[in-house]
Design an enzyme around this catalytic site. Structure first.
Site, PDB file in Angstrom:
ATOM      1  N   SER A 118      -7.200  34.642 -45.286  1.00 55.65           N
ATOM      2  CA  SER A 118      -6.442  34.546 -46.536  1.00 55.65           C
ATOM      3  C   SER A 118      -7.328  34.155 -47.716  1.00 55.65           C
ATOM      4  O   SER A 118      -7.107  34.602 -48.836  1.00 55.65           O
ATOM      5  CB  SER A 118      -5.290  33.549 -46.382  1.00 55.65           C
ATOM      6  OG  SER A 118      -5.798  32.238 -46.273  1.00 55.65           O
ATOM      7  N   ASP A 138      -6.824  26.218 -45.138  1.00 54.82           N
ATOM      8  CA  ASP A 138      -8.181  26.141 -44.599  1.00 54.82           C
ATOM      9  C   ASP A 138      -8.937  27.432 -44.914  1.00 54.82           C
ATOM     10  O   ASP A 138      -8.366  28.407 -45.395  1.00 54.82           O
ATOM     11  CB  ASP A 138      -8.172  25.857 -43.087  1.00 54.82           C
ATOM     12  CG  ASP A 138      -7.361  26.877 -42.318  1.00 54.82           C
ATOM     13  OD1 ASP A 138      -6.810  27.797 -42.939  1.00 54.82           O
ATOM     14  OD2 ASP A 138      -7.281  26.762 -41.084  1.00 54.82           O
ATOM     15  N   ASP A 168     -11.565  30.386 -43.388  1.00 53.99           N
ATOM     16  CA  ASP A 168     -12.197  31.008 -42.221  1.00 53.99           C
ATOM     17  C   ASP A 168     -13.557  31.513 -42.663  1.00 53.99           C
ATOM     18  O   ASP A 168     -13.648  32.257 -43.650  1.00 53.99           O
ATOM     19  CB  ASP A 168     -11.363  32.195 -41.730  1.00 53.99           C
ATOM     20  CG  ASP A 168     -10.015  31.734 -41.192  1.00 53.99           C
ATOM     21  OD1 ASP A 168     -10.009  30.933 -40.250  1.00 53.99           O
ATOM     22  OD2 ASP A 168      -8.987  32.178 -41.731  1.00 53.99           O
ATOM     23  N   ASP A 179     -13.200  26.632 -40.509  1.00 51.30           N
ATOM     24  CA  ASP A 179     -13.556  27.106 -39.163  1.00 51.30           C
ATOM     25  C   ASP A 179     -14.756  28.025 -39.338  1.00 51.30           C
ATOM     26  O   ASP A 179     -14.676  28.974 -40.119  1.00 51.30           O
ATOM     27  CB  ASP A 179     -12.414  27.943 -38.550  1.00 51.30           C
ATOM     28  CG  ASP A 179     -11.247  27.069 -38.100  1.00 51.30           C
ATOM     29  OD1 ASP A 179     -11.319  25.850 -38.299  1.00 51.30           O
ATOM     30  OD2 ASP A 179     -10.272  27.628 -37.567  1.00 51.30           O
ATOM     31  N   LYS A 238       4.282  36.875 -47.916  1.00 53.35           N
ATOM     32  CA  LYS A 238       3.944  35.775 -46.996  1.00 53.35           C
ATOM     33  C   LYS A 238       4.881  34.592 -47.182  1.00 53.35           C
ATOM     34  O   LYS A 238       5.338  33.990 -46.210  1.00 53.35           O
ATOM     35  CB  LYS A 238       2.486  35.324 -47.203  1.00 53.35           C
ATOM     36  CG  LYS A 238       1.486  36.278 -46.566  1.00 53.35           C
ATOM     37  CD  LYS A 238       0.041  35.865 -46.828  1.00 53.35           C
ATOM     38  CE  LYS A 238      -0.366  34.648 -46.048  1.00 53.35           C
ATOM     39  NZ  LYS A 238      -1.831  34.526 -45.926  1.00 53.35           N
ATOM     40  N   TYR A 250       6.920  33.966 -39.551  1.00 49.17           N
ATOM     41  CA  TYR A 250       5.474  34.021 -39.781  1.00 49.17           C
ATOM     42  C   TYR A 250       4.800  33.268 -38.644  1.00 49.17           C
ATOM     43  O   TYR A 250       4.727  32.048 -38.659  1.00 49.17           O
ATOM     44  CB  TYR A 250       5.149  33.352 -41.125  1.00 49.17           C
ATOM     45  CG  TYR A 250       3.708  33.517 -41.590  1.00 49.17           C
ATOM     46  CD1 TYR A 250       3.389  34.421 -42.599  1.00 49.17           C
ATOM     47  CD2 TYR A 250       2.674  32.773 -41.029  1.00 49.17           C
ATOM     48  CE1 TYR A 250       2.082  34.577 -43.049  1.00 49.17           C
ATOM     49  CE2 TYR A 250       1.378  32.926 -41.457  1.00 49.17           C
ATOM     50  CZ  TYR A 250       1.078  33.824 -42.469  1.00 49.17           C
ATOM     51  OH  TYR A 250      -0.208  33.973 -42.898  1.00 49.17           O
TER      52      TYR A 250
END
Length: 537
Positions: A101, A112, A114, A166, A227, A236
């Site tokens: 995202s 968060d 990625d 992450d 979303k 979701y």
């Protein structure tokens, strides 16, 4: 195959290479009313925290810059320790790429990030989990550092200056990593370790999606709206058999391809139009899958019989193409298609000025929606164990839904993706509990006498599977428990916190009979759990 558009020349060029595997449905340009509706949509979205403040965005960029520098520094140090020639060391490169995202530009406040660390061939995966891990550990901004080296996609998780990140790792067969590297290049995958291929996949898919939409800003705004709508409507969640972020992004991208000149207010409406009428299981494709002779498994129902059973295929656009929705079941698809139809009805009203955008984002009350529910409880003696246990239980809930769907008396089982902390059973005992709620629809029966449906077997076989998996993966510890009970709508308030139920009226307390709340930890073959009396729908 495409119609030139009279606006600026670049657009005519753009449409010559039309986006997607079919011609557009409409090339209509937005009218003043559409622009006004889009402005109203933005205003409606703002209070939900879907847009990040400029300040926070800058902070993320700064943090990623710091991480990027750490990666370059670490790779130089490794190159020196492996005695590479100075000329190589100076240009060795190495880079942090983002995906998901954040990379799509649709992340919400506090979400968060990625990320993927790309390294040249002389840097090993083991280096990433040792020396790079150590380097991160020494940074004062880094908290909650943990490595999950054994995962299907190995990852280092951390919190950098308050932002959760992450980081995956991919080692390419290159001597140096150029700054302008395009990860969409299929030849990069040659001779790579499967873990590197999996780690690259997220970036490759995200980058492809961005290259396959006619207008990125319109795509982003539409995706933010969809979303939010999906989260508000409890659909979701990839792990529970609904759609995750990438799948929603691909559906919105396909809508943008079909209406290349439309803006967000129109695209949201067309999204519901297209997917409420879509003839599943026809796959949603953003581009024609190309054969790449690397012999990796790709989604192809002509070749793989198991792919023929996928109910709602949405195919990732980067090689090796995968179906991002293999968890979808009969029930979850039914729930989603119903929601698409309602979304269409509401956006029809909005376009006729009979309703406001806020109506699309009203959260329906899940706990009023069904007459019957199963409440699933997971408990563990410590918070750390609860986190692990909840992760395992959640990843298996689709097995329970599958069992329930196969039950001849059940039409539908809808898991609410939100889990809730559950009240302690025994105030004196340390115990951490989480619960999920599953709504059930029973088949209408011929004779309307009391239908007795025994859910014991469905639930028992699910709990057995979870215990077995926990024991096999050596994760199981004493006092990790899972229990499930079937309750009627009016009994829910005994189990759920009040603010969740938003109850309208007070009702007399209902005690749950003991046979409906048997802990399913009994392994004795002699133990028979009474069947539940269920009134017909």
């Amino acid at each position: 195959r495409s119609h030139p558009v009279t606006t600026q020349g670049s657009q005519t060029q753009q449409l010559q290479k039309h986006y997607g595997i079919t011609s557009p449905i409409s090339l209509a340009a937005p009218k003043e009313f559409d622009c006004m509706l889009t402005q109203k949509l933005i205003e409606t979205l703002k209070p939900y925290g879907v847009f990040e403040e400029e300040e926070e965005l800058q902070r993320r960029i700064l943090i990623l810059g710091k991480l990027n520098n750490l990666v370059k520094e670490w790779i130089r140090e490794i190159s020196e320790s492996k005695n590479l020639p100075q000329s190589v060391i100076e240009n060795v490169g190495g880079k942090i790429f983002t995906f998901g995202s954040y990379r799509l530009g649709v992340h919400t406040k506090g979400a968060d990030i990625d990320a993927l660390c790309v390294a040249p061939r002389h840097v090993e995966r083991s280096d990433f989990f040792t020396s790079f891990y150590e380097k991160l550990k020494q940074q004062e901004e880094v908290k909650d550092l943990r490595a999950v080296e054994e995962a299907f996609v190995p990852v280092i998780k951390l919190c950098f200056d308050g932002i959760e990140i992450d980081i995956l790792f991919a080692r390419l067969a290159l001597q140096t990593i150029p700054e302008d590297l395009d990860l969409r290049d299929d030849s990069l995958l040659k001779n790579l370790d499967i873990r590197c291929i999996r780690s690259l996949n997220g970036c490759r898919v995200t980058d492809e999606i961005l290259h396959l939409v006619p207008n990125i800003d319109n795509f982003r705004l539409t995706l933010r709206a969809i979303k939010l709508w999906a989260k508000r409507h409890n659909i979701y969640s990839n792990i529970l058999g609904f759609l995750g972020g990438v799948s929603w992004a691909m559906l919105v991208a396909r809508t943008c391809q079909l209406y290349p000149n439309a803006i967000a207010s129109t695209l949201v409406h067309k999204f519901f139009l297209v997917f409420s009428k879509w003839e599943w299981p026809n796959p949603v494709l953003l581009k024609q899958p190309e054969e790449c002779n690397l012999n990796l498994p790709v989604w192809d129902p002509r070749v793989n019989p198991s792919d023929r059973y996928h109910l709602m295929p949405i195919i990732t656009p980067a090689y090796p193409q995968q179906n991002s929705t293999y968890n979808v079941s009969v029930s979850t698809r039914m729930v989603m298609v119903e929601e698409f139809k309602q979304g269409l009805a509401i956006t029809d009203e909005i376009l006729l000025s009979k309703a406001e955008w806020s109506k699309l984002f009203e959260a329906p009350n899940f706990f009023q929606k069904y007459k019957h529910y199963i409440v699933l409880l997971a408990s563990a003696p410590t918070e750390k164990q609860r986190l692990e246990w909840v992760g395992l239980v959640e990843s298996k809930i689709r097995i329970l839904v599958g069992n329930l769907e196969k039950n001849e008396f059940i039409t539908l089982a809808h898991v609410n993706p939100q889990s809730f902390p559950a009240p302690k059973e025994n105030p004196d005992k340390e115990e951490y509990r989480t619960m999920w709620v599953i709504g059930l629809v029973f088949k209408k029966t011929e004779n309307s006498e009391n239908l007795s449906v025994d859910l014991t077997y469905d639930i028992q076989s699910f709990t057995d599977t979870v215990y077995r998996q926990a024991i096999n993966s050596k994760m199981f510890e004493m006092d990790m428990k899972i229990a499930a009970r079937h309750v009627k709508r009016k009994q829910l308030h005994q189990l759920l916190p009040n603010h969740v139920l938003q109850k309208k009226k007070k009702e007399a307390p209902v005690t749950i009979p003991i046979e409906q709340s048997v802990k399913f930890s009994c392994k004795s073959p002699k133990c028979k759990i009474a069947s539940y009396q269920i009134e017909p729908e």
